[in-house]
Design a protein around this motif. Structure first.
Motif, PDB file in Angstrom:
ATOM      1  N   VAL A 305     -23.001 -38.175  23.670  1.00 53.60           N
ATOM      2  CA  VAL A 305     -24.251 -37.422  23.510  1.00 53.60           C
ATOM      3  C   VAL A 305     -24.588 -36.683  24.810  1.00 53.60           C
ATOM      4  N   SER A 306     -24.496 -37.405  25.922  1.00 56.15           N
ATOM      5  CA  SER A 306     -24.833 -36.808  27.213  1.00 56.15           C
ATOM      6  C   SER A 306     -23.900 -35.657  27.562  1.00 56.15           C
ATOM      7  N   LEU A 307     -22.608 -35.819  27.270  1.00 54.72           N
ATOM      8  CA  LEU A 307     -21.653 -34.746  27.549  1.00 54.72           C
ATOM      9  C   LEU A 307     -21.983 -33.500  26.743  1.00 54.72           C
ATOM     10  N   ALA A 308     -22.233 -33.688  25.452  1.00 54.25           N
ATOM     11  CA  ALA A 308     -22.543 -32.535  24.607  1.00 54.25           C
ATOM     12  C   ALA A 308     -23.797 -31.820  25.095  1.00 54.25           C
ATOM     13  N   ALA A 309     -24.809 -32.587  25.486  1.00 57.96           N
ATOM     14  CA  ALA A 309     -26.041 -31.974  25.978  1.00 57.96           C
ATOM     15  C   ALA A 309     -25.803 -31.239  27.294  1.00 57.96           C
ATOM     16  N   MET A 347     -36.158 -31.488  20.422  1.00 55.68           N
ATOM     17  CA  MET A 347     -37.104 -30.537  21.006  1.00 55.68           C
ATOM     18  C   MET A 347     -36.411 -29.211  21.302  1.00 55.68           C
ATOM     19  N   GLN A 348     -35.167 -29.286  21.787  1.00 60.47           N
ATOM     20  CA  GLN A 348     -34.411 -28.068  22.058  1.00 60.47           C
ATOM     21  C   GLN A 348     -34.221 -27.251  20.777  1.00 60.47           C
ATOM     22  N   ARG A 349     -34.114 -27.937  19.659  1.00 57.07           N
ATOM     23  CA  ARG A 349     -33.883 -27.253  18.372  1.00 57.07           C
ATOM     24  C   ARG A 349     -35.197 -26.987  17.632  1.00 57.07           C
ATOM     25  N   PRO A 374     -38.872 -38.001  33.936  1.00 58.09           N
ATOM     26  CA  PRO A 374     -39.177 -36.569  33.775  1.00 58.09           C
ATOM     27  C   PRO A 374     -38.715 -36.024  32.428  1.00 58.09           C
ATOM     28  N   LEU A 375     -37.598 -36.556  31.895  1.00 61.03           N
ATOM     29  CA  LEU A 375     -37.108 -36.072  30.607  1.00 61.03           C
ATOM     30  C   LEU A 375     -38.118 -36.331  29.508  1.00 61.03           C
ATOM     31  N   THR A 376     -38.574 -37.595  29.367  1.00 59.29           N
ATOM     32  CA  THR A 376     -39.481 -37.928  28.272  1.00 59.29           C
ATOM     33  C   THR A 376     -40.878 -37.364  28.510  1.00 59.29           C
ATOM     34  N   ARG A 377     -41.326 -37.304  29.760  1.00 58.78           N
ATOM     35  CA  ARG A 377     -42.611 -36.653  30.033  1.00 58.78           C
ATOM     36  C   ARG A 377     -42.548 -35.173  29.648  1.00 58.78           C
ATOM     37  N   GLY A 378     -41.390 -34.559  29.921  1.00 61.29           N
ATOM     38  CA  GLY A 378     -41.232 -33.154  29.552  1.00 61.29           C
ATOM     39  C   GLY A 378     -41.300 -32.940  28.059  1.00 61.29           C
ATOM     40  N   VAL A 379     -40.646 -33.834  27.291  1.00 61.71           N
ATOM     41  CA  VAL A 379     -40.705 -33.730  25.834  1.00 61.71           C
ATOM     42  C   VAL A 379     -42.145 -33.891  25.349  1.00 61.71           C
TER      43      VAL A 379
END
Length: 408
Positions: A305-309, A347-349, A374-379
């Protein structure tokens, strides 16, 4: 910021940097990354994460992220600044602790076996408990102090065992430090882990030291991180016969290298290394996971998942994530991060309801991590901005629980 509407994020970052008269090397250094990393972002050759964008905004004195990503709705940088976590004090205590007094000659010699048992409990708590940050922070300073003493007063094999345990303890400290303290503090911790590994002088400890050091090095120079971890993996591979934990650590190093390759846009190399890790995982005992890195089949899937992102394949990232059975992930902390990554992918989609659902799952799984990531706060912030109708109210309530919005 009055810029042409068709300016890309990279062009906006370059304009802000040049407006302040700052060189690319200076800005990259202040953010904690390499000059080549910033060059590729400005040229539009790679994306940029919200955490890195926030750090850039602070360095460039930009108060609103929408100035850098061409957003019509204001996105204040302050929205991504989480509250101070109490565990940060424990991390700083570990880094600042330094004594220049001789060790008491009449004190009983340290019991490395007992210290190692305490360390194993701390790692188990990190992966198993919802309040893992608080619990681990409450025991790590004393444990590291005791291990440091052991490395001084013991001799021979027992001293090397103490250094091996200290390497692992600093690795756990580095996990605790992520998103809670300044990047330079994380670098000090990784450096101490590396030095302890060198003093332990055994292939497994050296490999674990490289794994910890590589996480911090990657943000500054992904190529150097890839080289460092590759060297440690090659050496470990010569010494892992009949040691499943060594094999699991080798698989973790393969995943580490895969992410570093993806950071540099090396698509084929990243997936080649991921395939190598997948082969290792499939040959492990059923139900096995590495006690520190949690390497195993589900961990390999999560890194897919992380690689694809990282390679900007957000649709593939979400599809891979939703094929993972969360109950098979042996770490509560890692499950929480997985849900957060799925939320970010939705969220990106612009799949807002799914993003909200997975963000709430992330919070329920890791209530001590999500409010500081920061990732989840950003979402959470983007959800509040983008949602309408009943979903807007749900997004606001969730953002209040996470701490992004005030309840007052």
């Amino acid at each position: 910021m009055d810029l042409p509407a068709d300016f890309t994020t990279g062009e906006r970052i370059r304009h802000s940097r040049e407006k302040r008269g700052m060189t690319r090397a200076v800005v990259a250094n202040l953010v904690g990354y390499s000059s080549d990393w910033l060059k590729r972002i400005e040229a539009g050759q790679r994306g940029i994460s919200i955490p890195a964008l926030v750090r850039l905004a602070r360095v460039l004195k930009v108060d609103d992220l929408s100035d850098l990503i061409d957003g019509a709705t204001p996105m204040p940088v302050s929205a991504w600044e989480g509250p101070a976590h109490p565990a940060a004090d424990a991390v700083r205590e570990i880094v600042d602790a330094m004594t220049f007094r001789p060790m008491a000659a009449d004190a009983p010699p340290p019991d490395v076996t007992a210290l190692t048992a305490r360390l194993r409990r701390a790692w188990r708590d990190w992966h198993a408990l919802p309040d893992n940050h608080s619990v681990v922070a409450s025991v790590l300073p004393a444990l590291i102090s005791d291990l440091e003493r052991a490395t001084i007063v013991l001799e021979g094999t027992e001293r090397r065992r103490a250094h091996a345990a200290l390497t692992s303890a600093y690795g756990l400290t580095q996990h605790l430090a992520v998103d809670l303290v300044e990047p330079e503090v994380g670098r000090i911790i990784a450096d101490r882990a590396a030095r302890s590994a060198q003093m332990a002088d055994d292939p497994v400890s050296l490999a674990f030291g490289a794994w910890t050091h590589g996480h911090v090095l990657r943000s500054v120079d992904a190529d150097a991180a890839l080289w460092t971890v590759r060297e440690a993996a090659a050496e470990l591979r010569r010494h892992m016969e009949d040691d499943e934990d060594a094999v699991g650590l080798y698989g973790s190093l393969c995943l580490h290298m895969a992410i570093s390759a993806a950071y540099q846009g090396q698509d084929g190399e990243a997936w080649r290394l991921w395939d190598a890790a997948d082969r290792v995982a499939r040959n492990l005992s059923s139900g096995y996971s590495h006690p520190q890195t949690i390497f195993g089949p589900s961990n390999v899937d999560i890194h897919g998942v992380s690689l694809a992102a990282e390679l900007r394949r957000f649709g593939e990232a979400v599809a891979r994530a939703e094929r993972i059975v969360p109950e098979n992930v042996p770490s509560r902390e890692r499950r929480g991060r997985l849900y957060g990554e799925i939320a970010a992918g939705h969220m990106q989609r612009r799949q807002l309801d799914d993003a909200r659902r997975y963000l709430e799952l992330a919070y329920l799984e890791s209530p001590e991590e999500v409010p500081f990531s920061p990732l989840t706060r950003g979402v959470a912030v983007e959800l509040v901005r983008a949602a309408t109708g009943p979903l807007k109210a749900d997004a606001v309530r969730l953002a209040e629980r996470i701490g992004v919005l005030s309840t007052g």
